[in-house]
Design a protein around this motif. Structure first.
Motif, PDB file in Angstrom:
ATOM      1  N   LEU A  18     -29.817 -26.413  -8.654  1.00 54.87           N
ATOM      2  CA  LEU A  18     -30.979 -26.556  -7.589  1.00 54.87           C
ATOM      3  C   LEU A  18     -30.486 -27.184  -6.462  1.00 54.87           C
ATOM      4  O   LEU A  18     -31.360 -27.514  -5.515  1.00 54.87           O
ATOM      5  CB  LEU A  18     -31.927 -27.714  -8.393  1.00 54.87           C
ATOM      6  CG  LEU A  18     -32.762 -27.296  -9.609  1.00 54.87           C
ATOM      7  CD1 LEU A  18     -33.532 -28.532 -10.382  1.00 54.87           C
ATOM      8  CD2 LEU A  18     -34.187 -26.383  -8.795  1.00 54.87           C
ATOM      9  N   THR A  19     -29.207 -27.764  -6.355  1.00 56.89           N
ATOM     10  CA  THR A  19     -28.853 -28.554  -5.331  1.00 56.89           C
ATOM     11  C   THR A  19     -27.658 -27.912  -4.446  1.00 56.89           C
ATOM     12  O   THR A  19     -27.039 -28.468  -3.579  1.00 56.89           O
ATOM     13  CB  THR A  19     -28.200 -29.792  -5.444  1.00 56.89           C
ATOM     14  OG1 THR A  19     -27.137 -29.596  -6.539  1.00 56.89           O
ATOM     15  CG2 THR A  19     -29.402 -30.564  -6.332  1.00 56.89           C
ATOM     16  N   GLY A  20     -27.102 -26.723  -4.889  1.00 57.01           N
ATOM     17  CA  GLY A  20     -26.198 -25.948  -4.288  1.00 57.01           C
ATOM     18  C   GLY A  20     -24.973 -26.059  -4.306  1.00 57.01           C
ATOM     19  O   GLY A  20     -23.911 -25.661  -3.612  1.00 57.01           O
ATOM     20  N   ASP A  21     -24.615 -26.840  -5.564  1.00 59.15           N
ATOM     21  CA  ASP A  21     -23.196 -27.287  -5.845  1.00 59.15           C
ATOM     22  C   ASP A  21     -22.512 -26.448  -6.739  1.00 59.15           C
ATOM     23  O   ASP A  21     -21.477 -26.790  -7.244  1.00 59.15           O
ATOM     24  CB  ASP A  21     -22.845 -28.874  -6.070  1.00 59.15           C
ATOM     25  CG  ASP A  21     -23.758 -29.426  -7.110  1.00 59.15           C
ATOM     26  OD1 ASP A  21     -24.460 -28.479  -7.838  1.00 59.15           O
ATOM     27  OD2 ASP A  21     -23.775 -30.557  -7.441  1.00 59.15           O
ATOM     28  N   GLY A  22     -23.321 -25.685  -7.312  1.00 58.46           N
ATOM     29  CA  GLY A  22     -22.772 -24.694  -8.461  1.00 58.46           C
ATOM     30  C   GLY A  22     -22.834 -25.367  -9.753  1.00 58.46           C
ATOM     31  O   GLY A  22     -22.417 -24.734 -10.893  1.00 58.46           O
ATOM     32  N   LYS A  23     -23.556 -26.425  -9.860  1.00 57.99           N
ATOM     33  CA  LYS A  23     -23.582 -27.149 -11.459  1.00 57.99           C
ATOM     34  C   LYS A  23     -25.102 -27.064 -11.802  1.00 57.99           C
ATOM     35  O   LYS A  23     -25.972 -27.183 -10.758  1.00 57.99           O
ATOM     36  CB  LYS A  23     -23.346 -28.505 -11.329  1.00 57.99           C
ATOM     37  CG  LYS A  23     -21.657 -28.650 -11.116  1.00 57.99           C
ATOM     38  CD  LYS A  23     -21.291 -30.131 -10.883  1.00 57.99           C
ATOM     39  CE  LYS A  23     -19.799 -30.240 -10.613  1.00 57.99           C
ATOM     40  NZ  LYS A  23     -19.319 -29.697  -9.174  1.00 57.99           N
ATOM     41  N   ALA A  24     -25.439 -26.985 -12.840  1.00 58.49           N
ATOM     42  CA  ALA A  24     -26.736 -26.863 -13.530  1.00 58.49           C
ATOM     43  C   ALA A  24     -27.429 -28.286 -13.341  1.00 58.49           C
ATOM     44  O   ALA A  24     -26.829 -29.369 -14.022  1.00 58.49           O
ATOM     45  CB  ALA A  24     -26.761 -26.330 -15.037  1.00 58.49           C
ATOM     46  N   ASP A  25     -28.634 -28.383 -13.106  1.00 65.01           N
ATOM     47  CA  ASP A  25     -29.396 -29.289 -12.761  1.00 65.01           C
ATOM     48  C   ASP A  25     -30.773 -29.506 -13.577  1.00 65.01           C
ATOM     49  O   ASP A  25     -31.275 -28.320 -13.777  1.00 65.01           O
ATOM     50  CB  ASP A  25     -29.823 -29.675 -11.325  1.00 65.01           C
ATOM     51  CG  ASP A  25     -28.772 -29.405 -10.286  1.00 65.01           C
ATOM     52  OD1 ASP A  25     -27.575 -30.155 -10.627  1.00 65.01           O
ATOM     53  OD2 ASP A  25     -28.575 -28.595  -9.167  1.00 65.01           O
ATOM     54  N   ILE A  26     -31.336 -30.421 -13.556  1.00 68.68           N
ATOM     55  CA  ILE A  26     -32.877 -30.474 -14.321  1.00 68.68           C
ATOM     56  C   ILE A  26     -33.816 -31.337 -13.422  1.00 68.68           C
ATOM     57  O   ILE A  26     -33.309 -32.228 -12.761  1.00 68.68           O
ATOM     58  CB  ILE A  26     -32.805 -30.983 -15.758  1.00 68.68           C
ATOM     59  CG1 ILE A  26     -32.218 -32.384 -15.816  1.00 68.68           C
ATOM     60  CG2 ILE A  26     -32.089 -30.095 -16.534  1.00 68.68           C
ATOM     61  CD1 ILE A  26     -32.568 -33.077 -17.261  1.00 68.68           C
ATOM     62  N   VAL A  27     -34.939 -31.354 -13.485  1.00 64.71           N
ATOM     63  CA  VAL A  27     -35.812 -32.226 -13.077  1.00 64.71           C
ATOM     64  C   VAL A  27     -36.859 -33.027 -14.200  1.00 64.71           C
ATOM     65  O   VAL A  27     -37.062 -32.046 -15.327  1.00 64.71           O
ATOM     66  CB  VAL A  27     -36.803 -31.429 -11.845  1.00 64.71           C
ATOM     67  CG1 VAL A  27     -36.133 -31.470 -10.873  1.00 64.71           C
ATOM     68  CG2 VAL A  27     -37.537 -30.483 -12.636  1.00 64.71           C
ATOM     69  N   ALA A  28     -37.275 -33.934 -13.986  1.00 67.43           N
ATOM     70  CA  ALA A  28     -38.064 -34.751 -14.942  1.00 67.43           C
ATOM     71  C   ALA A  28     -39.210 -35.370 -14.471  1.00 67.43           C
ATOM     72  O   ALA A  28     -39.039 -36.162 -13.383  1.00 67.43           O
ATOM     73  CB  ALA A  28     -37.196 -35.866 -15.822  1.00 67.43           C
ATOM     74  N   GLN A  29     -40.332 -34.984 -14.971  1.00 70.67           N
ATOM     75  CA  GLN A  29     -41.680 -35.740 -14.472  1.00 70.67           C
ATOM     76  C   GLN A  29     -42.051 -36.679 -15.466  1.00 70.67           C
ATOM     77  O   GLN A  29     -42.116 -36.596 -16.545  1.00 70.67           O
ATOM     78  CB  GLN A  29     -42.799 -34.673 -14.554  1.00 70.67           C
ATOM     79  CG  GLN A  29     -44.164 -35.228 -13.867  1.00 70.67           C
ATOM     80  CD  GLN A  29     -45.376 -34.779 -14.690  1.00 70.67           C
ATOM     81  OE1 GLN A  29     -45.652 -33.613 -15.171  1.00 70.67           O
ATOM     82  NE2 GLN A  29     -46.046 -35.665 -14.962  1.00 70.67           N
ATOM     83  N   ASP A  30     -42.169 -38.045 -14.725  1.00 71.73           N
ATOM     84  CA  ASP A  30     -42.652 -39.086 -15.661  1.00 71.73           C
ATOM     85  C   ASP A  30     -43.926 -39.387 -15.578  1.00 71.73           C
ATOM     86  O   ASP A  30     -44.753 -38.540 -15.155  1.00 71.73           O
ATOM     87  CB  ASP A  30     -41.830 -40.518 -15.053  1.00 71.73           C
ATOM     88  CG  ASP A  30     -42.680 -40.855 -13.475  1.00 71.73           C
ATOM     89  OD1 ASP A  30     -43.812 -40.703 -13.404  1.00 71.73           O
ATOM     90  OD2 ASP A  30     -41.883 -41.705 -13.044  1.00 71.73           O
ATOM     91  N   LYS A  31     -44.553 -40.195 -16.403  1.00 76.81           N
ATOM     92  CA  LYS A  31     -45.920 -40.229 -16.852  1.00 76.81           C
ATOM     93  C   LYS A  31     -46.902 -40.721 -15.911  1.00 76.81           C
ATOM     94  O   LYS A  31     -48.134 -40.422 -15.929  1.00 76.81           O
ATOM     95  CB  LYS A  31     -45.901 -41.083 -18.378  1.00 76.81           C
ATOM     96  CG  LYS A  31     -45.199 -40.329 -19.633  1.00 76.81           C
ATOM     97  CD  LYS A  31     -45.336 -41.447 -20.915  1.00 76.81           C
ATOM     98  CE  LYS A  31     -44.587 -40.526 -21.762  1.00 76.81           C
ATOM     99  NZ  LYS A  31     -44.355 -41.299 -22.994  1.00 76.81           N
ATOM    100  N   SER A  32     -46.387 -41.326 -15.008  1.00 78.04           N
ATOM    101  CA  SER A  32     -47.045 -41.752 -13.708  1.00 78.04           C
ATOM    102  C   SER A  32     -46.965 -40.489 -12.500  1.00 78.04           C
ATOM    103  O   SER A  32     -47.814 -40.714 -11.562  1.00 78.04           O
ATOM    104  CB  SER A  32     -46.603 -42.726 -13.127  1.00 78.04           C
ATOM    105  OG  SER A  32     -45.342 -42.560 -12.481  1.00 78.04           O
ATOM    106  N   GLY A  33     -46.419 -39.372 -12.699  1.00 76.12           N
ATOM    107  CA  GLY A  33     -46.732 -38.089 -11.956  1.00 76.12           C
ATOM    108  C   GLY A  33     -45.589 -38.019 -10.929  1.00 76.12           C
ATOM    109  O   GLY A  33     -45.457 -37.112 -10.281  1.00 76.12           O
ATOM    110  N   VAL A  34     -44.367 -39.133 -10.979  1.00 77.14           N
ATOM    111  CA  VAL A  34     -43.239 -38.683  -9.942  1.00 77.14           C
ATOM    112  C   VAL A  34     -42.157 -37.782 -10.718  1.00 77.14           C
ATOM    113  O   VAL A  34     -41.932 -38.124 -11.922  1.00 77.14           O
ATOM    114  CB  VAL A  34     -42.512 -40.257  -9.959  1.00 77.14           C
ATOM    115  CG1 VAL A  34     -41.294 -40.227  -9.130  1.00 77.14           C
ATOM    116  CG2 VAL A  34     -43.565 -41.268  -9.201  1.00 77.14           C
ATOM    117  N   LEU A  35     -41.718 -36.984  -9.941  1.00 79.33           N
ATOM    118  CA  LEU A  35     -40.813 -35.963 -10.208  1.00 79.33           C
ATOM    119  C   LEU A  35     -39.181 -36.569  -9.767  1.00 79.33           C
ATOM    120  O   LEU A  35     -39.223 -36.843  -8.741  1.00 79.33           O
ATOM    121  CB  LEU A  35     -40.868 -34.606  -9.578  1.00 79.33           C
ATOM    122  CG  LEU A  35     -39.933 -33.454 -10.152  1.00 79.33           C
ATOM    123  CD1 LEU A  35     -40.779 -33.330 -11.718  1.00 79.33           C
ATOM    124  CD2 LEU A  35     -40.089 -32.126  -9.320  1.00 79.33           C
TER     125      LEU A  35
END
Length: 317
Positions: free
Chosen positions: A219-236
């Motif tokens: 996701l960030t252009g550095d060639g490494k696998a990333d993830i996103v996480a959405q918390d229960k208040s709605g922040v990613l």
């Protein structure tokens, strides 16, 4: 990176999938007609996906695989199971940022908890799928020309609320798995070329604060696998990959708020053919959005674009 020529022609190739798969059925592929045969249903899904790849490659460059083109950001079909009938549909990317019309695989999929595609040969398409059953069994399905194979690689995976593959977390080139257990602990499994996995390694606790996890490749252009996480208040939150499977994610950084407007977040890779990983988000009313990836960790996604309606009818795996 997907070549310009491939971008221009692959949409028409994928649009012809229905006809191609119908022909494949007469060439010896057996399609299950009922979810009572889970392996048969998995084979039908794999056959449809493989035909999509072959159709796209024939239309773009018949020697693509032999030429060894490496595509770091894959594109996988989106798996949709009808909530009422359990019928299985695949949505293939149109390479213009959305999906072609649904493809009816012709099976039911009520036994399935998830279908996790991987691209281990780095050609931009799925070459194998971890199929997770609701009873906790994990199978690996792969195709070789017109032949499709499956084997069980584990059991007891129903201890996890979420299982996904962000891609290669470090070490070998093959895709790996992560699982979030009911106590909020995140675990990692390294994958082998044959779909088997190592014993699990503890990544860390406290992940129970998140309602959803998603990610597929960089996701960030550095060639490494990333993830996103959405918390229960709605922040990613963004978790950048480190390339070290023993500690695969860096400290989180905030992406933004308001993500609790969506009841499903997932990634099927690159939808808009720019070589970057995108995110798919569904609202409660069934509207589907694409968040195109930027490749920039400071502003991970572009503004959302509507790419579909009526998706509340499905469980999106």
């Amino acid at each position: 990176m997907i070549s310009t020529r491939r971008r221009r022609t692959v949409r028409g190739a994928v649009a012809a999938i229905a006809a191609t798969v119908a022909l494949a059925a007469t060439a010896g592929i057996s399609f299950a007609s009922t979810g009572a045969d889970p392996v048969g249903a998995d084979h039908a899904r794999a056959s449809a996906s493989a035909e999509a790849e072959r159709a796209a490659q024939r239309a773009t460059n018949p020697g693509l695989r032999a030429a060894g083109e490496v595509v770091e950001t894959p594109t996988f079909p989106m798996t949709a199971v009808h909530k009422r009938t359990s019928e299985l549909y695949l949505y293939f990317a149109d390479r213009a940022g959305g999906f072609d019309p649904q493809y009816d695989v012709g099976v039911t999929y009520e036994f399935a908890a998830d279908a996790i595609d991987v691209d281990n040969d780095k050609d931009g398409y799925s070459d194998g799928t971890w199929n997770l059953r609701k009873d906790g069994r994990l199978y690996y399905t792969w195709s070789d020309d017109l032949d499709v194979y499956s084997k069980q690689v584990g059991k007891g995976w129903d201890i996890y609320t979420t299982v996904l593959s962000p891609g290669d977390l470090g070490g070998a080139k093959e895709a790996d798995l992560i699982g979030l257990d009911k106590a909020g602990v995140l675990w990692g499994y390294l994958g082998y070329p044959d779909g088997t996995v190592t014993a699990r390694t503890r990544i860390g606790g406290g992940w129970g604060q998140y309602a959803q996890l998603a990610g597929q490749a960089d996701l960030t252009g550095d060639g490494k696998a990333d993830i996103v996480a959405q918390d229960k208040s709605g922040v990613l939150w963004l978790y950048k990959g480190t390339g070290d499977y023993k500690s695969p994610f860096a400290a989180r950084t905030r992406v933004g708020g308001g993500w609790n407007a969506y009841d499903r977040l997932l990634s099927v890779g690159d939808l808009d053919s720019d070589g970057r990983t995108d995110l798919v988000a569904r609202k409660l009313n069934g509207d589907l959005y694409r968040y195109s990836g930027t490749g920039d960790a400071s502003a991970v996604f572009k503004s959302p674009a509507v790419i579909g309606h009526g998706f509340q009818a499905y469980n999106l795996l």
